[in-house]
Design an enzyme around this catalytic site. Structure first.
Site, PDB file in Angstrom:
ATOM      1  N   CYS A   2     -16.077   5.759 -20.615  1.00  9.22           N
ATOM      2  CA  CYS A   2     -17.413   6.310 -20.434  1.00  9.22           C
ATOM      3  C   CYS A   2     -17.476   7.555 -19.540  1.00  9.22           C
ATOM      4  O   CYS A   2     -16.493   7.979 -18.950  1.00  9.22           O
ATOM      5  CB  CYS A   2     -18.360   5.257 -19.901  1.00  9.22           C
ATOM      6  SG  CYS A   2     -18.265   3.670 -20.750  1.00  9.22           S
ATOM      7  N   GLU A  80     -12.868   0.466 -15.667  1.00 14.05           N
ATOM      8  CA  GLU A  80     -12.663  -0.955 -15.896  1.00 14.05           C
ATOM      9  C   GLU A  80     -12.359  -1.647 -14.567  1.00 14.05           C
ATOM     10  O   GLU A  80     -11.606  -1.122 -13.742  1.00 14.05           O
ATOM     11  CB  GLU A  80     -11.476  -1.206 -16.845  1.00 14.05           C
ATOM     12  CG  GLU A  80     -11.507  -0.431 -18.145  1.00 14.05           C
ATOM     13  CD  GLU A  80     -12.614  -0.864 -19.094  1.00 14.05           C
ATOM     14  OE1 GLU A  80     -13.159  -1.975 -18.888  1.00 14.05           O
ATOM     15  OE2 GLU A  80     -12.933  -0.109 -20.028  1.00 14.05           O
TER      16      GLU A  80
END
Length: 619
Positions: A2, A80
């Site tokens: 992202c 993450e």
């Protein structure tokens, strides 16, 4: 993975300014091709572009706290967190409720429970922004090793922020200006943490939390830094500990709701990651082998000429590893035309936002990542092993070890790059000698010291720290920008802070116990790797040796002499002509990475960067 962007402004109603925040967010579309979102309030607008990796349907952002109405924090997050499942169990036990299976929601609730100290609990690669509606404060957090990028730009009444400089520069209040210090960062190769090159812009330093309020930046808190600790384990125990950590790290980093592969060069680092990933998937009962990807130049096996850095071609070793562990191996074969393609070179420049390429390497990496993205969404890569375990030549070069500057400067001096840079006049005009000296002193002052450690061990601790905190910064930035430009998430197992802390404090004598580079890593993975790789000496990422590439580069350098070329603001035309008079041999071999060719690549890219970004140069 992202991309995030946002704007905080206390003296206006930002609900009427959503278009500007949307424009900032859209510059990051390549980082998040799967979804977009914008959340607005009177004094903050948060944007997000999503690459769906975990909880493909439920992890949309920006994400507010669920079932609580307005008035609680909102997060926009990239990266993450590999221990999110354990954190979620802990938070459930504390009474938290979740509506998704995403790690994003876990991170948001961790902030609700523990405040800004939540950062210490995260294991992963991440950059995030939290707007706390209760206090009207912004929190920016970056992972310990700086795998994921995050920048900010203070304004008169708030701050702009984004995953990449381009997001900030899309806002009308941000200017693309570079001053003398920014130019020094570009040409001196010191990679100062926190420095963003653009005037007025800053990088969130890895391992820190930055807080903004109505009065501006309210403070920066370092939640993680390397510390010196005594190493009490013997060699056998140390090898076992490294092996166990790597197995756990790779197993965690394979978690995804999309397909995962590896980048495989045939060197020790990427080979270790690939065989560990293949082993973990077999143990999990995966029905398919790991996909492993390599890059090579067509005909390289026939034309390759070894030198002091590149000793042999990668391809045979990568083939051995894939066959040994049962990986599905794919080779991306390139020609000079592929890395000279003007469209590719422009994309690479724009994905990095800065003229920092090392020649054709970034362009071949772009092609490699593009090929990966056709088959996988996530890939594991071997960065940081050389810095941590001692893989570079300069760790073993007496002049570099005993020098009074960054160790890579010895390679630059030996192979002609430093002399070439001085011949351009940039060394003196930008005061690069003093700049490098100052930045080196700052870096040494940061090195954690172990009481009683002295001599060679103390110096090797310094060199390891310089490589981890400076040299690796460049490599991680490069891998993030180029992979994300193709919508590929790259995970970096060797940056796990548990491994970094342990190996950083392992004595140099133990890291090189058999007299070779990366002895400890080799021993920890010897049970899984083919003998050919175990015996192979370190070789860098492949670079073309084709003469047509050098010829094309020289044409680009001649084009710098055209009237109006931005680089002529810094380097007189006569100096460029002198560099063109250098023999072609100085562009080849080691000259490609550390010599004349490397300097000329940087001048060509600087010229293109000023044009593409309409940069104002202030001297």
């Amino acid at each position: 993975m992202c991309g995030l962007a946002g704007w905080v402004g206390y003296d206006r109603d930002l609900t009427r300014c959503e278009d500007a925040a949307s424009a900032m967010t859209e510059t990051l579309a390549c980082r998040g091709p799967d979804a977009r979102g914008v959340w607005s309030s009177p004094h903050a607008v948060l944007g997000h572009r999503r690459l769906a990796v975990i909880d493909l349907e439920g992890g949309r952002q920006p994400m507010p706290v669920a079932h609580q109405g307005d008035g609680l924090p909102v997060i926009t997050y990239t990266g993450e967190v590999y221990n999110y499942r354990e954190l979620k169990e802990e938070l459930l036990g504390l009474g938290h409720q979740f509506r998704t299976s995403s790690d994003t929601e876990v991170v948001l609730h961790a902030y609700l429970e523990w405040g800004e100290e939540f950062a210490e609990r995260l294991n992963g690669m991440y950059a995030l922004a939290i707007w706390d509606v209760r206090t009207e404060e912004l929190l920016l957090v970056r992972d310990r090793m700086g795998v994921k990028p995050l920048f900010y730009y203070p304004t008169a009444d708030g701050v702009l922020f984004g995953s990449e400089p381009k997001a900030i520069l899309a806002h009308p209040e941000a200017e693309a200006v570079v001053d003398a210090e920014g130019l020094a960062e570009i040409f001196a190769i010191v990679n100062t943490p926190g420095h963003a090159v653009f005037k007025g812009m800053h990088e969130v330093v890895p391992g820190t939390v930055v807080r903004f309020g109505r009065s501006g930046r309210r403070g920066t808190r370092t939640y993680w830094r390397l510390q010196a600790r005594p190493h009490t384990d013997d060699l056998h125990t140390t090898v076992g500990r490294v092996r166990g950590l790597l197995e756990d790290i790779v197993r965690r980093q394979l978690i995804a709701d999309v397909k995962v592969g590896t980048l495989l060069s045939g060197g020790l680092d990427s080979s270790a990651i690939t065989v560990l990933a293949a082993k973990a998937l077999r143990e999990q009962g995966a029905g398919e082998p790991i996909d492993a990807f390599s890059v090579d130049f067509r005909g390289n096996d026939d034309t390759f000429k070894g030198n002091g850095i590149w000793l042999d071609p990668d391809a045979p070793y990568a083939v051995d590893v894939a066959a040994h562990c049962g990986a599905e191996h794919m080779v991306v074969e390139l020609e000079s035309a592929d890395v000279l393609d003007p469209e590719v070179r422009d994309r690479v420049l724009r994905c990095q936002d800065l003229p920092v390429s090392t020649g054709d390497m970034e362009h071949s990496l772009y092609h490699l990542c593009t090929a990966l993205k056709r088959r996988v969404t996530v890939a594991l890569s071997g960065e940081t092993a050389d810095e941590l375990f001692g893989g570079y030549n300069w760790f073993f070069d007496e002049e570099a070890v005993n020098g009074d500057t960054f160790p890579w400067y010895d390679a630059w001096r030996r192979h002609g790059g430093l002399e070439t840079l001085k011949e351009t006049g940039l060394w003196d005009r930008l005061g690069l000698g003093e700049y490098v000296k100052r930045r080196y002193a700052e870096a040494l002052a940061e090195v954690p010291r172990l009481e009683g450690e002295s001599g060679h061990e103390a110096r090797m601790r310094e060199l390891t720290y310089l490589n981890i905190s400076r040299w690796e910064k460049f490599l991680l930035d490069r891998k993030d920008r180029i992979s994300m430009a193709t919508g590929l998430e790259v995970r970096v197992p060797f940056t796990d802070h548990r491994l970094v802390e342990y190996v950083f404090n392992t004595p140099w004598a133990m890291k090189t116990f058999d007299g070779r580079e990366k002895s400890l890593l080799r021993a920890a993975t010897s049970h899984l790797l083919p003998q050919s790789v175990l015996e192979r000496k370190k070789s860098p990422y492949p670079s073309t040796q084709a003469q047509d590439y050098v010829a094309a580069l020289r044409v680009q350098v001649r084009d710098l002499l055209k009237d109006g070329s931005p680089v002529l603001q810094l380097v007189p035309a006569e100096r460029i002509r002198r560099l063109l008079d250098k023999p072609v041999e100085s562009y080849a071999g080691l000259g490609g990475l550390w010599g004349t060719r490397a300097v000329m690549e940087r001048l060509v890219e600087f010229n293109a960067w000023v044009d593409a970004y309409d940069v104002r140069v202030e001297l």
